[in-house]
Design a protein around this motif. Sequence first.
Motif, PDB file in Angstrom:
ATOM      1  N   LEU A  97       0.842  -1.209   0.000  1.00  0.00           N
ATOM      2  CA  LEU A  97       0.000   0.000   0.000  1.00  0.00           C
ATOM      3  C   LEU A  97       0.876   1.257   0.000  1.00  0.00           C
ATOM      4  N   ASN A  98       1.965   1.197   0.755  1.00  0.00           N
ATOM      5  CA  ASN A  98       2.895   2.325   0.806  1.00  0.00           C
ATOM      6  C   ASN A  98       3.423   2.637  -0.599  1.00  0.00           C
ATOM      7  N   ARG A  99       3.774   1.553  -1.307  1.00  0.00           N
ATOM      8  CA  ARG A  99       4.329   1.701  -2.657  1.00  0.00           C
ATOM      9  C   ARG A  99       3.276   2.251  -3.626  1.00  0.00           C
ATOM     10  N   VAL A 100       2.069   1.734  -3.524  1.00  0.00           N
ATOM     11  CA  VAL A 100       0.992   2.212  -4.405  1.00  0.00           C
ATOM     12  C   VAL A 100       0.740   3.700  -4.137  1.00  0.00           C
ATOM     13  N   GLY A 101       0.738   4.054  -2.836  1.00  0.00           N
ATOM     14  CA  GLY A 101       0.512   5.460  -2.467  1.00  0.00           C
ATOM     15  C   GLY A 101       1.559   6.364  -3.106  1.00  0.00           C
ATOM     16  N   LEU A 102       2.813   5.924  -3.077  1.00  0.00           N
ATOM     17  CA  LEU A 102       3.882   6.754  -3.639  1.00  0.00           C
ATOM     18  C   LEU A 102       3.765   6.855  -5.151  1.00  0.00           C
ATOM     19  N   TYR A 103       3.281   5.774  -5.765  1.00  0.00           N
ATOM     20  CA  TYR A 103       3.082   5.796  -7.214  1.00  0.00           C
ATOM     21  C   TYR A 103       2.083   6.908  -7.571  1.00  0.00           C
ATOM     22  N   PHE A 104       0.971   6.967  -6.838  1.00  0.00           N
ATOM     23  CA  PHE A 104      -0.037   7.997  -7.146  1.00  0.00           C
ATOM     24  C   PHE A 104       0.464   9.400  -6.803  1.00  0.00           C
ATOM     25  N   LEU A 105       1.263   9.478  -5.747  1.00  0.00           N
ATOM     26  CA  LEU A 105       1.864  10.771  -5.394  1.00  0.00           C
ATOM     27  C   LEU A 105       2.730  11.271  -6.555  1.00  0.00           C
ATOM     28  N   ALA A 106       3.542  10.364  -7.123  1.00  0.00           N
ATOM     29  CA  ALA A 106       4.400  10.736  -8.256  1.00  0.00           C
ATOM     30  C   ALA A 106       3.531  11.125  -9.450  1.00  0.00           C
ATOM     31  N   GLN A 107       2.468  10.346  -9.686  1.00  0.00           N
ATOM     32  CA  GLN A 107       1.590  10.656 -10.822  1.00  0.00           C
ATOM     33  C   GLN A 107       0.935  12.014 -10.653  1.00  0.00           C
ATOM     34  N   ALA A 108       0.581  12.363  -9.427  1.00  0.00           N
ATOM     35  CA  ALA A 108      -0.062  13.659  -9.176  1.00  0.00           C
ATOM     36  C   ALA A 108       0.852  14.798  -9.604  1.00  0.00           C
ATOM     37  N   ARG A 109       2.160  14.658  -9.375  1.00  0.00           N
ATOM     38  CA  ARG A 109       3.094  15.699  -9.802  1.00  0.00           C
ATOM     39  C   ARG A 109       3.271  15.676 -11.319  1.00  0.00           C
ATOM     40  N   LEU A 127      13.409   5.787  -5.633  1.00  0.00           N
ATOM     41  CA  LEU A 127      14.143   5.329  -4.443  1.00  0.00           C
ATOM     42  C   LEU A 127      13.582   3.997  -3.927  1.00  0.00           C
ATOM     43  N   GLN A 128      12.261   3.857  -4.021  1.00  0.00           N
ATOM     44  CA  GLN A 128      11.631   2.616  -3.515  1.00  0.00           C
ATOM     45  C   GLN A 128      12.128   1.398  -4.290  1.00  0.00           C
ATOM     46  N   ASP A 129      12.349   1.581  -5.599  1.00  0.00           N
ATOM     47  CA  ASP A 129      12.858   0.453  -6.396  1.00  0.00           C
ATOM     48  C   ASP A 129      14.253   0.054  -5.942  1.00  0.00           C
ATOM     49  N   LYS A 130      15.069   1.077  -5.663  1.00  0.00           N
ATOM     50  CA  LYS A 130      16.435   0.783  -5.209  1.00  0.00           C
ATOM     51  C   LYS A 130      16.374   0.064  -3.853  1.00  0.00           C
ATOM     52  N   ILE A 131      15.485   0.514  -2.989  1.00  0.00           N
ATOM     53  CA  ILE A 131      15.380  -0.108  -1.661  1.00  0.00           C
ATOM     54  C   ILE A 131      14.856  -1.542  -1.789  1.00  0.00           C
ATOM     55  N   ARG A 132      13.919  -1.740  -2.684  1.00  0.00           N
ATOM     56  CA  ARG A 132      13.393  -3.105  -2.889  1.00  0.00           C
ATOM     57  C   ARG A 132      14.498  -4.066  -3.318  1.00  0.00           C
ATOM     58  N   ALA A 133      15.401  -3.566  -4.147  1.00  0.00           N
ATOM     59  CA  ALA A 133      16.508  -4.425  -4.605  1.00  0.00           C
ATOM     60  C   ALA A 133      17.406  -4.798  -3.416  1.00  0.00           C
ATOM     61  N   VAL A 134      17.656  -3.829  -2.522  1.00  0.00           N
ATOM     62  CA  VAL A 134      18.481  -4.127  -1.332  1.00  0.00           C
ATOM     63  C   VAL A 134      17.740  -5.128  -0.438  1.00  0.00           C
ATOM     64  N   LEU A 135      16.440  -4.900  -0.258  1.00  0.00           N
ATOM     65  CA  LEU A 135      15.666  -5.782   0.630  1.00  0.00           C
ATOM     66  C   LEU A 135      15.605  -7.214   0.078  1.00  0.00           C
ATOM     67  N   ALA A 136      15.601  -7.343  -1.239  1.00  0.00           N
ATOM     68  CA  ALA A 136      15.569  -8.690  -1.832  1.00  0.00           C
ATOM     69  C   ALA A 136      16.852  -9.440  -1.451  1.00  0.00           C
ATOM     70  N   ILE A 149       9.644  14.245  -5.681  1.00  0.00           N
ATOM     71  CA  ILE A 149       8.570  13.260  -5.554  1.00  0.00           C
ATOM     72  C   ILE A 149       8.794  12.079  -6.502  1.00  0.00           C
ATOM     73  N   VAL A 150       9.222  12.404  -7.714  1.00  0.00           N
ATOM     74  CA  VAL A 150       9.408  11.326  -8.688  1.00  0.00           C
ATOM     75  C   VAL A 150      10.614  10.460  -8.276  1.00  0.00           C
ATOM     76  N   SER A 151      11.668  11.107  -7.793  1.00  0.00           N
ATOM     77  CA  SER A 151      12.837  10.297  -7.392  1.00  0.00           C
ATOM     78  C   SER A 151      12.538   9.541  -6.100  1.00  0.00           C
ATOM     79  N   GLN A 152      11.552  10.006  -5.340  1.00  0.00           N
ATOM     80  CA  GLN A 152      11.135   9.262  -4.139  1.00  0.00           C
ATOM     81  C   GLN A 152      10.560   7.902  -4.546  1.00  0.00           C
ATOM     82  N   TYR A 153       9.829   7.910  -5.649  1.00  0.00           N
ATOM     83  CA  TYR A 153       9.289   6.631  -6.132  1.00  0.00           C
ATOM     84  C   TYR A 153      10.424   5.741  -6.642  1.00  0.00           C
TER      85      TYR A 153
END
Length: 273
Positions: free
Chosen positions: A29-41, A66-75, A60-64
């Motif tokens: 949900l956090n990720r989906v929220g950030l996606y829409f936040l980026a789309q809003a901008r 950033l999540q991809d980079k963090i997901r790669a680390v978490l994997a 805002i766009v680089s915040q989204y």
Amino acid sequence: MNIIPDFIARRLVGNRAHWPKVVRLSAWLNRVGLYFLAQARISLRLIYPDGRYTSDHDFIVSQYALQDKIRAVLARYRADGSAYKYFFGQPYQGMGMAGIFGDRLTDYRFDDYELRRFIRSGDRVLDIGCNCGFIGILASYRTACQTTGIDINPYMIEIGQLAAEHLRVADLVELRAGRLQDYDPGPVFDVVFSFATHWTDDNNYRVSIDDHMARMASYLKPGGMMIFETHCNDVGNPEFYAAMEGAKRLFAFDGFHKMTDSDTRELYLMQRR
Ligand SMILES: C[S@@+](CC[C@H](N)C(=O)[O-])C[C@H]1O[C@@H](n2cnc3c(N)ncnc32)[C@H](O)[C@@H]1O
């Protein structure tokens, strides 16, 4: 406001077997929220075809991104069987300001612990067992202090470095992966954060309160301040309070400063003698 319908929430609340699923759902949900936040901008580009305000979008766009980079680390973190998992493979720390999902929210803690009051621009701050280092990162972001964070978990340190770059404070923040027991820079810090790390669930740091306090004192300049947060199960524990009395040899303090985290932990302000 909860988007999970009540009848489902009632079945999940308090049932530990469902916790990993709830955490996964919340991260999604956090990720989906950030996606829409980026789309809003990004949508605003439609009314500014001349490209005006494009750079406003970057944060805002680089915040989204950033999540991809963090997901790669978490994997990689989840695949590492030897790394202790504090929050079902998600970071222990979250940071609302950078949209990063985690168990304990740094932004709230920073304000609740009143950290701004104790740090001045240019201070040297040490955050021990810093996890992602978000508390120190926020301290540098808000006060321009120089932060050093140390944690044994290299994946959390990597996430912290990504966040520091995203917030453009990488020049003020040094995050290092390593054991606290091996860190011995001498009494060079103005402020030390010891948050929920005087012993650790992962068993990588199990020392007496006396030893911990001596180590923390060794990092601080005379008159420097340690801000110390307990674990929940220290609260009301007579052995813990007896050990804290012993810490008065090294630090001046008068009981705990305040209860935090919905009255489940104590926060101490301790001045190096
Ligand atoms: C309960 S978490 C607290 C994190 C952070 N201080 C906070 O309050 O948000 C404990 C942290 O200590 C780290 N840790 C455990 N043993 C350590 C050691 N020997 N040296 C450095 N960090 C350690 C863990 O990786 C974990 O991030």
